[in-house]
Design a protein around this motif. Structure first.
Motif: not given
Length: 327
Positions: A5-6, A134-145
């Motif tokens: 994640l960046t 909520i819609d940020s890339n970080a939230n999406a990535t961490l949720t995916y992980l």
């Protein structure tokens, strides 16, 4: 792992914090340390309320300097206050904190305010919707992980109680060797263990002596001294992929035993989170361990370390620490 994640902006950073703390803070001040663009420790303290600004700032800075490699910080204020006043909530405390962090060699790069309805750069009149976080890339990535800060860490009712307890085997050199070999095989073998295999492992974890060896064996690099291993002092970087696997296996084993026998696995999960530098997650697991088996000694001792803001050596050293995202 979070090295995938960046963070590319404030919304990503603000999304990252709840994932590290296990939930969105309320009436809190969070200090996020950073070193050469990599995020480090995440420190949460209660909002200062009526505390003296200088004393509050000095105390928080003392905690933050436990991350000895940090060269910068981010400060986030979480409050139910709408922040409509010109100074913003706890303005004197945040100003004093900025001064103290700068003196400590970890100046504040950015400060933010998060309320129940918006987020903003601290002191700015802007009002940004929480949907950006909520819609940020970080939230999406961490949720995916697999991270879910809104989920309960542990719900005994969902695991069920109609499970026969396991019986810890007699402690012998042979049973210790068998347990260690089985644990290493489990960590090196993909998938979920069969029920009988998992219950046998959970039984070995019930013996404190065997449990300590199994915990130590989770770390592939150590100097052989049990006390140093438990305190996070290793001779190299752990295999963090293996650590992630151990956490997953501990959770699977916990499903195979009734309440009252889950404390060893919860303690292992808390210890591993502490080694990763996530004191908040660690404390939650250790608290649950002490509730599952009242007074569970190892969980109580580790909680005392975390309460005193002791950071494991392995988490302080950027060469050995669990990889955090870049900001």
């Amino acid at each position: 792992m979070t090295d995938k994640l960046t963070l590319t902006g404030p919304a990503d950073l603000l999304a990252y914090i709840p994932h590290m703390l296990g939930g969105t803070p309320t009436e809190s001040v969070v200090v996020q340390t950073a070193t050469s663009g990599n995020l480090g420790a995440t420190l949460r303290v209660d909002a200062p309320m009526g505390a003296d600004p200088t004393g509050f700032a000095q105390t928080v800075t003392t905690f933050a300097t436990q991350d000895e490699t940090a060269t910068a910080t981010y400060v986030i204020v979480y409050t139910g206050d709408t922040g409509q006043d010109e100074t913003f909530p706890y303005a004197a405390h945040i100003a004093a904190l900025g001064n103290e962090l700068a003196r400590a060699g970890m100046p504040v790069h950015h400060a933010f305010l998060v309320t129940g309805t918006y987020w903003a750069a601290y002191g700015s009149p802007e009002r940004n919707p929480l949907s950006q976080i909520i819609d940020s890339n970080a939230n999406a990535t961490l949720t995916y992980l697999g991270s879910n800060p809104a989920a309960d860490v542990y719900n005994p009712a969902q695991l069920g109680n109609r499970i026969e307890p396991v019986q810890a085997p007699a402690r012998t050199e042979e049973s210790l060797a068998t347990a260690r070999q089985a644990w290493n095989t489990m960590l090196d073998t993909p998938g979920t263990p069969e029920t009988a295999t998992g219950r046998a492992m959970a039984a070995w974890f019930q013996d404190p002596y065997i449990r300590d060896f199994l915990m130590a064996d989770t770390i592939t690099t150590n100097n052989g001294r049990m006390i140093d291993i438990m305190l996070g002092k290793f001779d190299g970087a752990p295999d963090w992929t293996r650590v992630d696997r151990a956490e997953a296996m501990a959770f699977e084993l916990m499903k195979l035993v009734p309440e009252g026998q889950r404390a060893p696995m919860l303690t292992l999960m808390g210890w591993l989170q502490w080694l990763k530098g996530s004191g908040t997650h660690a404390d939650r697991y250790l608290k649950l361990a002490a509730e599952d088996a009242p007074g569970y000694r190892l969980a109580v001792l580790l909680r005392e370390l975390i309460t005193n803001v002791y950071i494991a050596d392995v988490a302080k050293n950027p060469d050995t620490a669990y990889k955090r995202p870049r900001a």
